[in-house]
Design an enzyme around this catalytic site. Structure first.
Site, mmCIF file in Angstrom:
data_model
loop_
_atom_site.group_PDB
_atom_site.id
_atom_site.type_symbol
_atom_site.label_atom_id
_atom_site.label_comp_id
_atom_site.label_asym_id
_atom_site.label_seq_id
_atom_site.Cartn_x
_atom_site.Cartn_y
_atom_site.Cartn_z
ATOM 1 N N PHE A 171 -26.911 55.223 -15.253
ATOM 2 C CA PHE A 171 -27.907 56.200 -15.763
ATOM 3 C C PHE A 171 -29.199 55.499 -16.136
ATOM 4 C CE2 PHE A 171 -24.859 55.185 -19.211
ATOM 5 C CZ PHE A 171 -25.688 54.600 -20.159
ATOM 6 N N VAL B 155 -36.490 51.951 -18.614
ATOM 7 C CA VAL B 155 -37.259 50.978 -19.408
ATOM 8 C C VAL B 155 -38.190 50.240 -18.445
ATOM 9 C CG1 VAL B 155 -37.122 48.937 -20.876
ATOM 10 C CG2 VAL B 155 -35.304 50.664 -20.970
ATOM 11 N N TYR C 247 -31.119 42.027 -22.144
ATOM 12 C CA TYR C 247 -30.858 42.849 -23.332
ATOM 13 C C TYR C 247 -30.066 42.192 -24.460
ATOM 14 C CZ TYR C 247 -33.034 46.622 -20.794
ATOM 15 O OH TYR C 247 -33.957 47.386 -20.136
#
Ligand code: COA
Length: 402
Positions: free
Chosen positions: A402, A81, A122
């Site tokens: 990841f 992102v 987030y």
């Protein structure tokens, strides 16, 4: 102002969208890096944000399954992102998260998960801190086990080709045992876990299989970093992954790593707080465990996600879920006998969806969430009832970023 966001249509768009995170840290992706990425991240799962036809941000999602208590669910593994530094704090990321979560919802994936570069980012999109991981650094003097270990297995170095066959069953055993472990396809093993990156050429990762009773029951991937001070070795081992299928195999692979000659320190990261190593070691305090947030989880479809995991205890609980970013989840949900369904009954616990994500894999209790003012207990005892349902051992563990 929201930006136009859509999935990438070709390799060139993928390249520029991937470079959005690169713009903050690295050079543009090479052709080889693109090839590798495209083996594990589908083109259409890389979203790009456009301004006047130019890509200014990107966000990807791996398609995999994540282990949950007694099961495994389709999960979007959110990754890479990034917003071009020229366009930061203008809503690029928000637009990307909007498009990505709508896409995940349409695909029917009940959960999404990610590793956050920074903790405050987030929660606003409904992701909750859902597991803990930490690093250890074990010095030679403090590497003894508390009890003698009878070693029955034999460790041997294996090639990447062999590792590709021998290691996945051990990984699958971890997925069966613990929540929070994602599924790895062959391309993942090849391009991410077993590949030796160019920068490791001088001190490459090594692959060790531990054979016990005629089968590979544990493995380790580690790197050695040599060093000397005044003629004395200060070499370090960095453990990238060490897993066993059962307690004996786990203990033996760690003993192998800790006993390698000439090594002053063995370090590892992302270990869960209930990792067996802490009770195997005679001096756990001296491992200097430092804990941090690990996987963050977003319940994209609250009903399917809650109904997709097992629960330890019986009983029921009614949640009032607030979810401004994905309003299809909002409202009252009753969880009973492992099934979550909409209800008109009065709510017992009120919470934002990120708090439910925190409790989902069992790493964070409702008692903790209440104490941190993240859950309102509307009926006395409801948090304890929810904890009896959600509590899970062993704790979640995601061994790879990841
Ligand atoms: C993190 C990043 C993607 C944010 O992108 P952005 O386009 O500037 O974010 P937006 O303008 O859409 O901001 C959305 C909201 O997040 C907040 N926010 C963004 N980055 C933040 C940060 N690092 N810390 C705290 N809040 C942050 C913004 O203030 C804004 O808040 P609001 O909704 O209350 O107004 C961008 O800074 C970036 O590319 N960073 C480097 C790469 C990175 O860390 N990627 C994340 C990988 S997991």
């Amino acid at each position: 102002m929201p930006f136009d966001v859509r999935p990438c249509r070709d390799r060139e768009e993928f390249d520029r969208a991937l470079y959005a995170i690169g713009q903050n840290f690295f050079g543009p992706p090479t052709e080889e890096q693109l090839d590798r990425f495209l083996r594990v991240l589908e083109l259409e799962r890389m979203h790009a944000a456009f301004e006047a036809g130019e890509i200014v941000g990107g966000a990807g999602a791996f398609t995999f399954d994540l282990s949950v208590p007694c099961g495994s669910l389709p999960c979007a593994g959110v990754t890479v992102v990034g917003t071009y530094p020229t366009h930061r704090r203008r809503g690029v990321q928000r637009s990307l998260m909007r498009a990505q979560l709508d896409d995940v919802h349409e695909r029917g994936e009940p959960i999404a998960a990610l590793w956050a570069s920074e903790e405050p980012i987030y929660g606003r999109y409904g992701y909750g801190l859902a597991s803990w991981g930490g690093e250890v650094s074990i010095s030679r003097e403090a590497n003894a086990f508390a009890r003698p270990l009878e070693r029955r297995g034999q460790a041997r170095f294996v090639s990447q080709e062999e590792a590709k066959k021998l290691f996945p069953p051990v990984w699958e055993a971890l997925r069966a045992e613990r929540p929070g472990v994602f599924s790895r396809v062959e391309a993942w093993w090849e391009t991410r876990r077993l590949r030796i990156p160019d920068e490791e050429a001088a001190h490459p990762r090594r692959f060790v299989a531990l054979e016990l009773d005629g089968a590979t029951q544990a493995y380790a991937i580690y790197r050695t970093k040599p060093g000397f001070e005044g003629g004395v070795s200060t070499a370090k081992i960095e453990v990238l992954e060490a897993l066993g299928m059962n307690p004996q195999a786990t203990a033996e692979i760690w003993r192998f790593l800790l006993d390698i000659d000439w090594i002053e320190t063995v370090s590892a990261s992302l270990l869960p707080p209930d990792h067996p190593l802490f009770l195997l070691l005679a001096y756990p305090r001296r491992a200097r465990y430092r804990i941090a947030d690990a996987l963050w989880v977003r319940l994209v479809d609250v009903g399917a996600a809650l109904s997709g995991r097992a629960y330890a205890g019986g009983g029921s609980v009614v949640f009032e879920v607030r979810d401004a970013f994905c309003p299809w989840n909002e409202g009252r949900w009753r969880l009973e006998s492992g099934v979550a369904a909409r209800t008109d009954e009065p709510a017992e616990l009120a919470l934002d969806v990120d708090a439910l994500g925190s409790a989902y894999l069992g790493a964070v209790s409702f008692a903790q969430l209440c104490a941190a003012l993240r859950v309102e207990e509307l009926v006395d005892g409801a948090a304890a009832r929810a904890d009896a349902l959600f509590a899970w051992r062993p704790l979640p563990w995601c061994p790879e970023i990841f």
